[in-house]
Motif scaffolding. Sequence first.
Motif, PDB file in Angstrom:
ATOM      1  N   ALA A   1       0.817  -1.213   0.000  1.00  0.00           N
ATOM      2  CA  ALA A   1       0.000   0.000   0.000  1.00  0.00           C
ATOM      3  C   ALA A   1       0.853   1.266   0.000  1.00  0.00           C
ATOM      4  O   ALA A   1       0.572   2.225  -0.727  1.00  0.00           O
ATOM      5  CB  ALA A   1      -0.940   0.000   1.201  1.00  0.00           C
TER       6      ALA A   1
ATOM      7  N   LYS B   1       2.482   1.795  -3.416  1.00  0.00           N
ATOM      8  CA  LYS B   1       1.490   2.224  -4.405  1.00  0.00           C
ATOM      9  C   LYS B   1       1.195   3.708  -4.263  1.00  0.00           C
ATOM     10  O   LYS B   1       1.118   4.441  -5.259  1.00  0.00           O
ATOM     11  CB  LYS B   1       0.196   1.425  -4.244  1.00  0.00           C
TER      12      LYS B   1
ATOM     13  N   ARG C   1       1.811   6.504  -7.178  1.00  0.00           N
ATOM     14  CA  ARG C   1       0.703   7.327  -7.669  1.00  0.00           C
ATOM     15  C   ARG C   1       0.987   8.810  -7.486  1.00  0.00           C
ATOM     16  O   ARG C   1       0.720   9.615  -8.385  1.00  0.00           O
ATOM     17  CB  ARG C   1      -0.586   6.946  -6.940  1.00  0.00           C
TER      18      ARG C   1
ATOM     19  N   ASP D   1      -5.809  -2.594 -11.381  1.00  0.00           N
ATOM     20  CA  ASP D   1      -6.086  -1.971 -10.095  1.00  0.00           C
ATOM     21  C   ASP D   1      -6.893  -0.698 -10.342  1.00  0.00           C
ATOM     22  O   ASP D   1      -6.361   0.324 -10.765  1.00  0.00           O
ATOM     23  CB  ASP D   1      -4.768  -1.651  -9.370  1.00  0.00           C
TER      24      ASP D   1
ATOM     25  N   GLN E   1      -8.121   1.350  -8.321  1.00  0.00           N
ATOM     26  CA  GLN E   1      -7.734   2.491  -7.502  1.00  0.00           C
ATOM     27  C   GLN E   1      -6.677   3.330  -8.221  1.00  0.00           C
ATOM     28  O   GLN E   1      -6.622   4.547  -8.046  1.00  0.00           O
ATOM     29  CB  GLN E   1      -7.235   2.008  -6.142  1.00  0.00           C
ATOM     30  N   ASP E   2      -5.814   2.684  -9.000  1.00  0.00           N
ATOM     31  CA  ASP E   2      -4.860   3.429  -9.828  1.00  0.00           C
ATOM     32  C   ASP E   2      -5.603   4.317 -10.822  1.00  0.00           C
ATOM     33  O   ASP E   2      -5.249   5.487 -11.031  1.00  0.00           O
ATOM     34  CB  ASP E   2      -3.951   2.463 -10.605  1.00  0.00           C
TER      35      ASP E   2
ATOM     36  N   GLU F   1      -8.703   5.506 -10.634  1.00  0.00           N
ATOM     37  CA  GLU F   1      -9.381   6.608  -9.950  1.00  0.00           C
ATOM     38  C   GLU F   1      -8.401   7.688  -9.510  1.00  0.00           C
ATOM     39  O   GLU F   1      -8.702   8.880  -9.561  1.00  0.00           O
ATOM     40  CB  GLU F   1     -10.147   6.078  -8.738  1.00  0.00           C
ATOM     41  N   ALA F   2      -7.220   7.270  -9.060  1.00  0.00           N
ATOM     42  CA  ALA F   2      -6.258   8.224  -8.516  1.00  0.00           C
ATOM     43  C   ALA F   2      -5.537   9.018  -9.594  1.00  0.00           C
ATOM     44  O   ALA F   2      -5.122  10.155  -9.345  1.00  0.00           O
ATOM     45  CB  ALA F   2      -5.238   7.480  -7.644  1.00  0.00           C
TER      46      ALA F   2
ATOM     47  N   GLN G   1     -21.662   4.853   0.602  1.00  0.00           N
ATOM     48  CA  GLN G   1     -20.591   5.093  -0.368  1.00  0.00           C
ATOM     49  C   GLN G   1     -21.121   4.938  -1.782  1.00  0.00           C
ATOM     50  O   GLN G   1     -22.067   4.183  -2.023  1.00  0.00           O
ATOM     51  CB  GLN G   1     -19.420   4.116  -0.167  1.00  0.00           C
TER      52      GLN G   1
ATOM     53  N   THR H   1     -18.051   1.444  -6.204  1.00  0.00           N
ATOM     54  CA  THR H   1     -16.599   1.454  -6.367  1.00  0.00           C
ATOM     55  C   THR H   1     -16.231   1.342  -7.838  1.00  0.00           C
ATOM     56  O   THR H   1     -17.034   0.957  -8.687  1.00  0.00           O
ATOM     57  CB  THR H   1     -15.967   0.293  -5.598  1.00  0.00           C
ATOM     58  N   ALA H   2     -14.973   1.677  -8.137  1.00  0.00           N
ATOM     59  CA  ALA H   2     -14.491   1.564  -9.520  1.00  0.00           C
ATOM     60  C   ALA H   2     -14.539   0.118  -9.987  1.00  0.00           C
ATOM     61  O   ALA H   2     -14.809  -0.153 -11.155  1.00  0.00           O
ATOM     62  CB  ALA H   2     -13.074   2.113  -9.614  1.00  0.00           C
ATOM     63  N   GLU H   3     -14.261  -0.822  -9.064  1.00  0.00           N
ATOM     64  CA  GLU H   3     -14.331  -2.239  -9.439  1.00  0.00           C
ATOM     65  C   GLU H   3     -15.738  -2.627  -9.869  1.00  0.00           C
ATOM     66  O   GLU H   3     -15.933  -3.348 -10.854  1.00  0.00           O
ATOM     67  CB  GLU H   3     -13.879  -3.115  -8.267  1.00  0.00           C
TER      68      GLU H   3
END
Length: 324
Positions: free
Chosen positions: A187, A190, A194, A214, A216-217, A219-220, A307, A310-312
Amino acid sequence: MIELEGICKTFRVARRDGGFARAARALWRREYTLVHALQDVSFRIGDGEAVGYIGPNGAGKSSTIKVMSGILTPDSGTCVIDGLTPWRDRRAHVSRIGVVFGQRSQLWWDVPVIDSMELLRDVYRVPERTFRRNLDELSGMLDLGDLLRTPARQLSLGQRMRCELAASLVHGPRVLFLDEPTIGLDAVSKLAVRAFIRRLVRERGTTVLLTTHDMQDIEALTERILLIGGGRILLDGSLASLKARYGGGRRLTLTYGAGRMEPMPGLRILSDAQGRAELSVDTGVLPVSAAIEALSRAVEIRDLSVQDATAEELVAHLYEEFHI
């Protein structure tokens, strides 16, 4: 900056069944299958834009990057990056791009990282002053420090990936291709990678194409997504518009005391154990306020959070819609 039009690439792959007899027969007569890795791939990416390139394994992501980096020559179509065709103007082209493959290394294994950097300086014919300026800047941004004096084989995966990023940028490219750059990282590593890529886009105006599983990559780092499946571009849009279109769901996480929950139209129970539950709400069927009201009648709510999807979950909807 990057412009692909009608790119096609087909591979001829040998196939055979197991067994000694079939292996012997294959020496004289081989069977081949045509694999259409890329089929009419077309897109444009502007200067200083960071784009996420997503799709399942075997969709054609790495093949696209290999075409854009000049490693592969397509069967047909055109590709122009910063005014050059990668496979025709290879020497001039590679001096303007950086490539990071998360599962491959460009660092020499048994020598200190600085030796690899200096060899890359000579390969790219970077002037000494420019090289030192770039290396000092990258070392500060990526916190390399003593890592430059350490053999690559003695680095952790996260440390090696930071050095890989520096190695891909030491010649000052305008375009950066990242193929699974955070695969296998912890974590903390990563987050460091990023943060560096965001800073690179913001301060240098580097154009970035990122392939990753991933989300989260994605989205970030990116605001636009290209979806590829079966070698074809299936979707091109902003992350915000995709969330508005496919992210109609909400996820509720709650802790509760007495009572028992039951599913209802628009409300699905994902998990429920020891007084803690996660639920999915389809807001097109059931408003969040109505779902919370129904839950408050069924159980004694002690804590509740809501929430966005999620991106997933967003990507899962895309894969389901396009049957990939």
